[in-house]
Motif scaffolding. Sequence first.
Motif, mmCIF file in Angstrom:
data_model
loop_
_atom_site.group_PDB
_atom_site.id
_atom_site.type_symbol
_atom_site.label_atom_id
_atom_site.label_comp_id
_atom_site.label_asym_id
_atom_site.label_seq_id
_atom_site.Cartn_x
_atom_site.Cartn_y
_atom_site.Cartn_z
ATOM 1 N N GLY A 21 49.403 31.378 43.744
ATOM 2 C CA GLY A 21 49.530 32.341 42.656
ATOM 3 C C GLY A 21 48.307 33.233 42.609
ATOM 4 O O GLY A 21 48.036 33.981 43.537
ATOM 5 N N LEU A 22 47.523 33.084 41.555
ATOM 6 C CA LEU A 22 46.317 33.884 41.378
ATOM 7 C C LEU A 22 45.144 33.263 42.114
ATOM 8 O O LEU A 22 44.965 32.051 42.099
ATOM 9 C CB LEU A 22 45.960 33.966 39.893
ATOM 10 N N SER A 23 44.335 34.097 42.726
ATOM 11 C CA SER A 23 43.050 33.686 43.291
ATOM 12 C C SER A 23 41.985 34.373 42.453
ATOM 13 O O SER A 23 42.111 35.553 42.128
ATOM 14 C CB SER A 23 42.926 34.122 44.748
ATOM 15 N N PHE A 24 40.936 33.618 42.097
ATOM 16 C CA PHE A 24 39.949 34.190 41.185
ATOM 17 C C PHE A 24 38.597 33.519 41.337
ATOM 18 O O PHE A 24 38.487 32.397 41.822
ATOM 19 C CB PHE A 24 40.429 34.075 39.732
ATOM 20 N N ARG A 25 37.556 34.257 40.912
ATOM 21 C CA ARG A 25 36.191 33.735 40.873
ATOM 22 C C ARG A 25 36.086 32.822 39.659
ATOM 23 O O ARG A 25 36.540 33.160 38.573
ATOM 24 C CB ARG A 25 35.205 34.893 40.775
ATOM 25 N N ARG A 26 35.485 31.659 39.870
ATOM 26 C CA ARG A 26 35.325 30.669 38.801
ATOM 27 C C ARG A 26 34.008 30.892 38.067
ATOM 28 O O ARG A 26 33.005 31.277 38.672
ATOM 29 C CB ARG A 26 35.340 29.276 39.429
ATOM 30 N N LYS A 27 34.014 30.640 36.768
ATOM 31 C CA LYS A 27 32.772 30.673 35.995
ATOM 32 C C LYS A 27 31.789 29.712 36.647
ATOM 33 O O LYS A 27 32.151 28.596 36.998
ATOM 34 C CB LYS A 27 33.021 30.252 34.546
ATOM 35 N N CYS A 43 38.857 29.745 42.845
ATOM 36 C CA CYS A 43 39.987 28.903 42.452
ATOM 37 C C CYS A 43 41.279 29.658 42.728
ATOM 38 O O CYS A 43 41.279 30.884 42.854
ATOM 39 C CB CYS A 43 39.932 28.551 40.965
ATOM 40 N N ARG A 44 42.364 28.885 42.813
ATOM 41 C CA ARG A 44 43.697 29.466 42.990
ATOM 42 C C ARG A 44 44.689 28.678 42.154
ATOM 43 O O ARG A 44 44.600 27.459 42.067
ATOM 44 C CB ARG A 44 44.143 29.372 44.444
ATOM 45 N N GLN A 48 55.897 37.813 40.537
ATOM 46 C CA GLN A 48 54.544 38.220 40.186
ATOM 47 C C GLN A 48 53.614 37.042 40.431
ATOM 48 O O GLN A 48 53.974 35.895 40.208
ATOM 49 C CB GLN A 48 54.495 38.635 38.721
ATOM 50 N N ALA A 49 52.405 37.315 40.892
ATOM 51 C CA ALA A 49 51.452 36.256 41.247
ATOM 52 C C ALA A 49 50.833 35.647 40.001
ATOM 53 O O ALA A 49 49.729 35.973 39.599
ATOM 54 C CB ALA A 49 50.368 36.810 42.159
#
Length: 84
Positions: free
Chosen positions: A3-9, A14-15, A49-50
């Motif tokens: 799904g979503l790939s993102f920068r982690r706090k 993360c994904r 949608q992702a």
Amino acid sequence: RSGLSFRRKGGGWCRSFDGQVAGVACREGAGWQVQQALPGAGATPAYRQASSSDVRVMATVEALIDGAPLDAAGEESARAAGWR
């Protein structure tokens, strides 16, 4: 399905994922560590949608994400850099 790939706090990546199991995994060293795993919705259409349809997964994403999720070019760059 990813799904979503993102920068982690605090750094790192993360994904979210969805399918037979839905959840979130974050990059730890050379692999991925599952942060959350829930029963998923099963097979999904070829185009969606992702994001996840499970509000619990999206709540985890919201708690972990730092900034906006990656777009296709950003994800390709992160992959090419070995998710570093």
